[in-house]
Write an enzyme that holds these catalytic residues in place. Structure first.
Site, PDB file in Angstrom:
ATOM      1  N   GLU A  53       0.834  -1.205   0.000  1.00 45.12           N
ATOM      2  CA  GLU A  53       0.000   0.000   0.000  1.00 45.12           C
ATOM      3  C   GLU A  53       0.867   1.252   0.000  1.00 45.12           C
ATOM      4  O   GLU A  53       0.599   2.211  -0.738  1.00 45.12           O
ATOM      5  CB  GLU A  53      -0.947  -0.010   1.201  1.00 45.12           C
ATOM      6  CG  GLU A  53      -1.930   1.138   1.216  1.00 45.12           C
ATOM      7  CD  GLU A  53      -2.902   1.151   0.043  1.00 45.12           C
ATOM      8  OE1 GLU A  53      -3.442   2.245  -0.231  1.00 45.12           O
ATOM      9  OE2 GLU A  53      -3.124   0.111  -0.597  1.00 45.12           O
ATOM     10  N   HIS A  57       1.640  -0.407  -4.980  1.00 41.86           N
ATOM     11  CA  HIS A  57       1.944  -1.484  -5.918  1.00 41.86           C
ATOM     12  C   HIS A  57       1.502  -2.796  -5.271  1.00 41.86           C
ATOM     13  O   HIS A  57       2.117  -3.253  -4.315  1.00 41.86           O
ATOM     14  CB  HIS A  57       3.439  -1.503  -6.236  1.00 41.86           C
ATOM     15  CG  HIS A  57       3.780  -2.398  -7.368  1.00 41.86           C
ATOM     16  ND1 HIS A  57       3.154  -2.326  -8.588  1.00 41.86           N
ATOM     17  CD2 HIS A  57       4.687  -3.390  -7.472  1.00 41.86           C
ATOM     18  CE1 HIS A  57       3.660  -3.236  -9.394  1.00 41.86           C
ATOM     19  NE2 HIS A  57       4.594  -3.899  -8.739  1.00 41.86           N
ATOM     20  N   HIS A  58       0.438  -3.361  -5.771  1.00 42.10           N
ATOM     21  CA  HIS A  58      -0.234  -4.453  -5.065  1.00 42.10           C
ATOM     22  C   HIS A  58       0.010  -5.793  -5.740  1.00 42.10           C
ATOM     23  O   HIS A  58      -0.161  -5.917  -6.948  1.00 42.10           O
ATOM     24  CB  HIS A  58      -1.727  -4.131  -4.960  1.00 42.10           C
ATOM     25  CG  HIS A  58      -1.932  -2.792  -4.317  1.00 42.10           C
ATOM     26  ND1 HIS A  58      -2.173  -1.657  -5.054  1.00 42.10           N
ATOM     27  CD2 HIS A  58      -1.868  -2.421  -3.034  1.00 42.10           C
ATOM     28  CE1 HIS A  58      -2.272  -0.620  -4.223  1.00 42.10           C
ATOM     29  NE2 HIS A  58      -2.089  -1.058  -2.987  1.00 42.10           N
ATOM     30  N   HIS A  75       1.155  -4.536 -14.147  1.00 44.07           N
ATOM     31  CA  HIS A  75       0.171  -4.860 -15.179  1.00 44.07           C
ATOM     32  C   HIS A  75       0.083  -3.803 -16.269  1.00 44.07           C
ATOM     33  O   HIS A  75      -0.024  -4.149 -17.445  1.00 44.07           O
ATOM     34  CB  HIS A  75      -1.195  -5.115 -14.536  1.00 44.07           C
ATOM     35  CG  HIS A  75      -1.171  -6.286 -13.623  1.00 44.07           C
ATOM     36  ND1 HIS A  75      -1.153  -7.578 -14.076  1.00 44.07           N
ATOM     37  CD2 HIS A  75      -1.099  -6.360 -12.268  1.00 44.07           C
ATOM     38  CE1 HIS A  75      -1.095  -8.409 -13.053  1.00 44.07           C
ATOM     39  NE2 HIS A  75      -1.063  -7.699 -11.938  1.00 44.07           N
ATOM     40  N   GLU A  76       0.134  -2.525 -15.895  1.00 48.94           N
ATOM     41  CA  GLU A  76       0.002  -1.491 -16.923  1.00 48.94           C
ATOM     42  C   GLU A  76       1.209  -1.448 -17.856  1.00 48.94           C
ATOM     43  O   GLU A  76       1.138  -0.884 -18.945  1.00 48.94           O
ATOM     44  CB  GLU A  76      -0.278  -0.103 -16.319  1.00 48.94           C
ATOM     45  CG  GLU A  76       0.852   0.463 -15.493  1.00 48.94           C
ATOM     46  CD  GLU A  76       0.715   0.192 -14.009  1.00 48.94           C
ATOM     47  OE1 GLU A  76       1.303   0.956 -13.226  1.00 48.94           O
ATOM     48  OE2 GLU A  76       0.053  -0.777 -13.610  1.00 48.94           O
ATOM     49  N   ASP A  84       8.505  -3.807  -9.269  1.00 48.77           N
ATOM     50  CA  ASP A  84       8.395  -5.192  -8.814  1.00 48.77           C
ATOM     51  C   ASP A  84       9.647  -5.634  -8.071  1.00 48.77           C
ATOM     52  O   ASP A  84       9.561  -6.240  -7.000  1.00 48.77           O
ATOM     53  CB  ASP A  84       8.128  -6.117 -10.006  1.00 48.77           C
ATOM     54  CG  ASP A  84       6.894  -5.672 -10.769  1.00 48.77           C
ATOM     55  OD1 ASP A  84       5.812  -5.630 -10.151  1.00 48.77           O
ATOM     56  OD2 ASP A  84       7.015  -5.340 -11.958  1.00 48.77           O
TER      57      ASP A  84
END
Length: 100
Positions: A53, A57-58, A75-76, A84
């Site tokens: 949080e 970045h989940h 993902h985007e 990451d």
């Protein structure tokens, strides 16, 4: 809106070599953690959730009893980015008890 730049294969390989137990699976960083029991696994997930949080970045993750699997990809951007590898390093520090 485009996300952060994807890391090259070489940069991903270098990051994985510095991380503890992470590997690339289907275009994401992945690591499985085995804790003592469900309560410890749930507590670990809570601590990781706070890191995620804060970083906005989940992860993708799953929990089965005392096992937690975490997958990180942006993902985007469509793959692994510095976001990451940075979160994976923070999770490693959390596990090792090092200051965040």
């Amino acid at each position: 809106m485009a996300g952060p730049a994807l890391l090259s294969t070489e940069a991903v390989d270098a990051a994985v070599s510095r991380l503890n137990g992470w590997r690339v699976v289907d275009g994401a960083l992945q690591r499985e953690f085995t804790l003592t029991d469900f309560v410890e696994a749930f507590g670990f997930m809570t601590r990781v959730a706070l890191l995620a949080e804060r970083a906005n970045h989940h992860p993708e993750w799953s929990n089965v009893y005392k096992r937690v699997t975490i997958r990180l990809s942006t993902h985007e951007s469509g793959g692994i980015t510095e976001r990451d590898t940075a979160l994976a390093a923070e999770i490693d520090a959390l596990v090792s008890g090092a200051p965040e």
